[in-house]
Write a protein that holds these residues in place. Structure first.
Motif, PDB file in Angstrom:
ATOM      1  N   GLN A 210       0.851  -1.192   0.000  1.00 17.22           N
ATOM      2  CA  GLN A 210       0.000   0.000   0.000  1.00 17.22           C
ATOM      3  C   GLN A 210       0.886   1.241   0.000  1.00 17.22           C
ATOM      4  N   TYR A 211       0.538   2.221  -0.844  1.00 19.99           N
ATOM      5  CA  TYR A 211       1.314   3.457  -0.963  1.00 19.99           C
ATOM      6  C   TYR A 211       0.390   4.653  -0.719  1.00 19.99           C
ATOM      7  N   ILE A 212       0.942   5.696  -0.132  1.00 25.50           N
ATOM      8  CA  ILE A 212       0.262   6.988  -0.023  1.00 25.50           C
ATOM      9  C   ILE A 212       1.138   8.025  -0.721  1.00 25.50           C
ATOM     10  N   TYR A 213       0.555   8.682  -1.736  1.00 30.04           N
ATOM     11  CA  TYR A 213       1.279   9.667  -2.532  1.00 30.04           C
ATOM     12  C   TYR A 213       0.670  11.050  -2.343  1.00 30.04           C
ATOM     13  N   LYS A 214       1.471  12.050  -2.654  1.00 27.86           N
ATOM     14  CA  LYS A 214       0.956  13.412  -2.767  1.00 27.86           C
ATOM     15  C   LYS A 214       1.385  13.998  -4.102  1.00 27.86           C
ATOM     16  N   LYS A 215       0.524  14.803  -4.661  1.00 28.43           N
ATOM     17  CA  LYS A 215       0.809  15.513  -5.908  1.00 28.43           C
ATOM     18  C   LYS A 215       0.889  17.002  -5.597  1.00 28.43           C
ATOM     19  N   MET A 216       1.929  17.651  -6.133  1.00 30.40           N
ATOM     20  CA  MET A 216       2.132  19.080  -5.925  1.00 30.40           C
ATOM     21  C   MET A 216       1.969  19.810  -7.251  1.00 30.40           C
TER      22      MET A 216
END
Length: 284
Positions: A210-216
């Motif tokens: 499981q991954y948690i990403y953020k987009k900027m």
């Protein structure tokens, strides 16, 4: 000589009048003070007597309403009853308010004790789809991230909520800069070995990630914030294997940043609202 004697007599008469007036005032003050003390003592005794010799509620209700209102004992007891009821109601209200506040704050893992619910928060839950969305199966080679994105999140019904945050395309939109507590859990349902053999699969194990990403907005590709993994074996027998991955942490986010979750095996993800969920809230 006669004039001086007359003046002395007049002075003596005036002095005597002043003395008499002073004595009369003093006697009157002492008398009224004694009467007032007597009235206060009698009232106190009558109040205590009313409380000690209070009638039963049934006896009081049987007497006429006019007699009850004119009875000093009834008035004293009614005032005391109202005071006690008000104190009990105020205490009950405080206890209920505290209990409800503890329930609400228990919904989210608040890091700092004694603070109210965060003004910026979101908790979205999984939604089971009858058909799989092709957009949820993009590989990291073309999209810039590992795993398959989960798009089927619910933000309005059931256990989910959005408080000053938006959910768009499976992503949580950050409205305000600050330190955020971010968490996610996904629930996997692996088929049994008998089901995999019928499908022609010979794999004996699986790697759940499981991954948690953020987009900027200022950066082209997604940035990996957290990763959780678990190696499991395909269940033997008729029952499927049930596994879950949970991770949480803090990250400083800027306005317009977006958060999303990906998994390695989206086809085996069980999107139940109580098992698969995702959220974030502002802590500082």
């Amino acid at each position: 000589m006669a004039i001086s004697v007359s003046l002395q007599c007049l002075g003596l008469i005036m002095l005597a009048a002043v003395l008499l007036q002073t004595v009369a005032v003093a006697v009157s003050f002492m008398y009224f003070n004694k009467v007032l003390n007597t009235m206060q003592e009698n009232f106190s005794r009558s109040s205590v007597s009313c409380l000690i010799n209070a009638k039963l509620e049934s006896e009081v209700e049987d007497s006429p309403a006019e007699d009850r209102k004119s009875d000093p004992c009834w008035q004293v007891t009614q005032q005391l009853h109202r005071h006690i009821e008000k104190k009990i109601a105020d205490r009950f209200q405080r206890e209920i308010s505290t209990a409800m506040r503890n329930k609400l704050t228990g919904v989210l893992p608040i890091l700092v004790r004694g603070v109210p619910l965060p003004k910026v928060a979101a908790h979205v839950t999984g939604v089971a789809l009858s058909t799989k969305d092709p957009a949820a199966e993009s590989s990291w080679n073309s999209r810039g991230y590992f795993g398959e994105r989960i798009l089927s999140w619910e933000g309005q019904r059931g256990l989910s909520f959005l408080q000053n945050m938006e959910l768009k395309g499976g992503e949580l939109l950050v409205p305000k800069a600050g330190l955020y507590y971010i968490y996610a859990q996904t629930y996997f349902r692996l088929p049994s070995m008998g089901e995999t053999e019928e499908d022609g699969s010979e794999d004996e194990g699986a790697e759940l990630v499981q991954y948690i990403y953020k987009k900027m907005s200022s950066y082209t590709g997604p940035i990996l914030l957290m990763k959780s993994s678990r190696s499991v074996c395909w269940p033997r027998g008729q029952e499927p294997g049930l596994f879950s991955l949970h991770q949480a942490g803090t990250a400083f986010l800027q306005p317009a940043d977006r958060l999303f979750v990906t998994v390695s095996n989206a086809s085996t993800t069980e999107m139940d609202g109580r098992a698969s969920y995702f959220g974030a809230f502002l802590v500082g």
